[in-house]
Enzyme design. Structure first.
Site, PDB file in Angstrom:
ATOM      1  N   CYS A  11       5.616   0.247   7.369  1.00 32.76           N
ATOM      2  CA  CYS A  11       5.433   1.242   6.609  1.00 32.76           C
ATOM      3  C   CYS A  11       6.524   1.619   5.691  1.00 32.76           C
ATOM      4  O   CYS A  11       7.722   1.821   6.247  1.00 32.76           O
ATOM      5  CB  CYS A  11       4.984   2.443   7.239  1.00 32.76           C
ATOM      6  SG  CYS A  11       4.706   4.049   6.337  1.00 32.76           S
ATOM      7  N   LEU A  12       6.400   2.021   4.436  1.00 31.90           N
ATOM      8  CA  LEU A  12       7.616   2.274   3.357  1.00 31.90           C
ATOM      9  C   LEU A  12       8.232   3.360   3.865  1.00 31.90           C
ATOM     10  O   LEU A  12       9.560   3.776   3.642  1.00 31.90           O
ATOM     11  CB  LEU A  12       7.173   2.235   1.946  1.00 31.90           C
ATOM     12  CG  LEU A  12       6.736   0.971   1.355  1.00 31.90           C
ATOM     13  CD1 LEU A  12       6.246   1.065   0.078  1.00 31.90           C
ATOM     14  CD2 LEU A  12       8.065  -0.004   1.149  1.00 31.90           C
ATOM     15  N   HIS A  50      -2.558   7.971   6.433  1.00 38.80           N
ATOM     16  CA  HIS A  50      -1.430   8.618   5.893  1.00 38.80           C
ATOM     17  C   HIS A  50      -2.168  10.247   5.468  1.00 38.80           C
ATOM     18  O   HIS A  50      -1.483  11.146   5.683  1.00 38.80           O
ATOM     19  CB  HIS A  50      -0.917   8.022   4.702  1.00 38.80           C
ATOM     20  CG  HIS A  50       0.103   7.129   4.865  1.00 38.80           C
ATOM     21  ND1 HIS A  50       1.629   7.563   5.691  1.00 38.80           N
ATOM     22  CD2 HIS A  50       0.506   5.754   4.757  1.00 38.80           C
ATOM     23  CE1 HIS A  50       2.132   6.665   5.932  1.00 38.80           C
ATOM     24  NE2 HIS A  50       1.735   5.489   5.362  1.00 38.80           N
ATOM     25  N   HIS A  74      -4.726   1.767   7.340  1.00 34.51           N
ATOM     26  CA  HIS A  74      -3.190   2.463   7.577  1.00 34.51           C
ATOM     27  C   HIS A  74      -3.028   3.497   6.522  1.00 34.51           C
ATOM     28  O   HIS A  74      -2.413   4.595   6.823  1.00 34.51           O
ATOM     29  CB  HIS A  74      -2.298   1.088   7.243  1.00 34.51           C
ATOM     30  CG  HIS A  74      -0.835   1.725   6.984  1.00 34.51           C
ATOM     31  ND1 HIS A  74       0.005   1.276   7.819  1.00 34.51           N
ATOM     32  CD2 HIS A  74      -0.378   2.525   6.142  1.00 34.51           C
ATOM     33  CE1 HIS A  74       1.275   1.812   7.564  1.00 34.51           C
ATOM     34  NE2 HIS A  74       1.116   2.500   6.500  1.00 34.51           N
ATOM     35  N   GLU A  75      -3.704   3.123   4.791  1.00 32.58           N
ATOM     36  CA  GLU A  75      -3.255   4.346   4.117  1.00 32.58           C
ATOM     37  C   GLU A  75      -4.211   5.401   4.224  1.00 32.58           C
ATOM     38  O   GLU A  75      -3.561   6.652   4.000  1.00 32.58           O
ATOM     39  CB  GLU A  75      -3.529   3.619   2.672  1.00 32.58           C
ATOM     40  CG  GLU A  75      -2.812   2.486   2.167  1.00 32.58           C
ATOM     41  CD  GLU A  75      -1.147   2.637   2.398  1.00 32.58           C
ATOM     42  OE1 GLU A  75      -0.944   3.943   2.469  1.00 32.58           O
ATOM     43  OE2 GLU A  75      -0.613   1.939   2.780  1.00 32.58           O
ATOM     44  N   GLN A 127       3.155  10.153   0.892  1.00 31.33           N
ATOM     45  CA  GLN A 127       4.506   9.261   0.910  1.00 31.33           C
ATOM     46  C   GLN A 127       5.418   9.650  -0.188  1.00 31.33           C
ATOM     47  O   GLN A 127       6.536   9.219  -0.111  1.00 31.33           O
ATOM     48  CB  GLN A 127       4.127   7.805   0.977  1.00 31.33           C
ATOM     49  CG  GLN A 127       3.667   7.449   2.362  1.00 31.33           C
ATOM     50  CD  GLN A 127       3.479   5.957   2.485  1.00 31.33           C
ATOM     51  OE1 GLN A 127       2.310   5.424   1.852  1.00 31.33           O
ATOM     52  NE2 GLN A 127       4.258   5.227   3.210  1.00 31.33           N
ATOM     53  N   GLY A 133       0.699  -1.316   0.042  1.00 31.64           N
ATOM     54  CA  GLY A 133       0.103  -0.071   0.114  1.00 31.64           C
ATOM     55  C   GLY A 133       0.774   1.165   0.000  1.00 31.64           C
ATOM     56  O   GLY A 133       1.830   1.443   0.530  1.00 31.64           O
TER      57      GLY A 133
END
Ligand code: QAP
Ligand code: CO
Length: 171
Positions: A93-94, A139, A135-136, A51, A46
């Site tokens: 998380c990236l 963000h 989660h997304e 990001q 995701g």
């Protein structure tokens, strides 16, 4: 499709509340495609627009490690309209490489948004797919998984990031 640079903690752009998308035009479609390319290039499941440094309400998901493969999902202006149940999952998380924390989420969510064609869609998700959507969407509010960690875990990660940044600056 272009792979963009992923912004990592403590980049300020990750803390900005993202702006709604007014119309899925060519620029937004480009952003969507780039997010997909960037997510796949990083082996993520995701990714949200902040990001890659863009404060717009766009997310992409490709959850493949579940019992079933979920299709590639691209959403502008995603909103949770219903949430139920509870699931605990160890999330990464990236934008926080090497950081993992257990978080309580809804185990089932109904999410509405606008797809790549500009069509309003509503989807239901369970398990890991539901976790990834929450989660997304976090963000887009400037919320990160580190906010759910204990103060000591947070301080430890923050210190290791600063140390790494100082080290990189010396090179
Ligand atoms: C968000 O996260 C997510 O630390 C997507 O070294 C996380 O793709 C949704 C990743 C958990 C649902 C559950 C993280 C890759 C990827 C790392 C990711 C890393 C390499 C995270
Ligand atoms: Co993330």
């Amino acid at each position: 499709m272009a792979v963009r640079e992923i912004r990592t903690y403590p980049d300020d752009v990750l803390r900005v509340k993202a702006e709604p998308v007014e119309a899925v035009d060519a620029e937004v479609r480009q952003l969507m495609d780039d997010l997909v390319a960037t997510m796949h290039a990083s082996a993520g499941i995701g990714l949200a627009a902040p990001q890659v440094g863009v404060s717009k309400r766009v997310i992409v998901l490709h959850v493949k490690m579940d019992d079933l493969d979920h299709p590639l999902t691209v959403l502008a202006n995603p909103e949770i309209v219903e949430g139920s149940g509870e699931i605990e999952f160890e999330e990464g998380c990236l934008s926080l490489p090497g950081f993992n924390v257990w978080i309580d989420r809804f185990s089932h969510v109904k999410v509405k948004g606008t797809d790549r064609e500009g069509t309003e869609v509503e989807l239901e998700a369970d398990g890991l797919f539901a976790v990834a959507l929450q989660h997304e969407i976090d963000h887009l509010e400037g919320k990160l998984i580190i906010d759910s960690a204990s103060p000591i875990k947070r301080a430890f990660y923050s210190k290791s990031v600063k140390k790494q940044m100082a080290k990189a600056g010396q090179l």
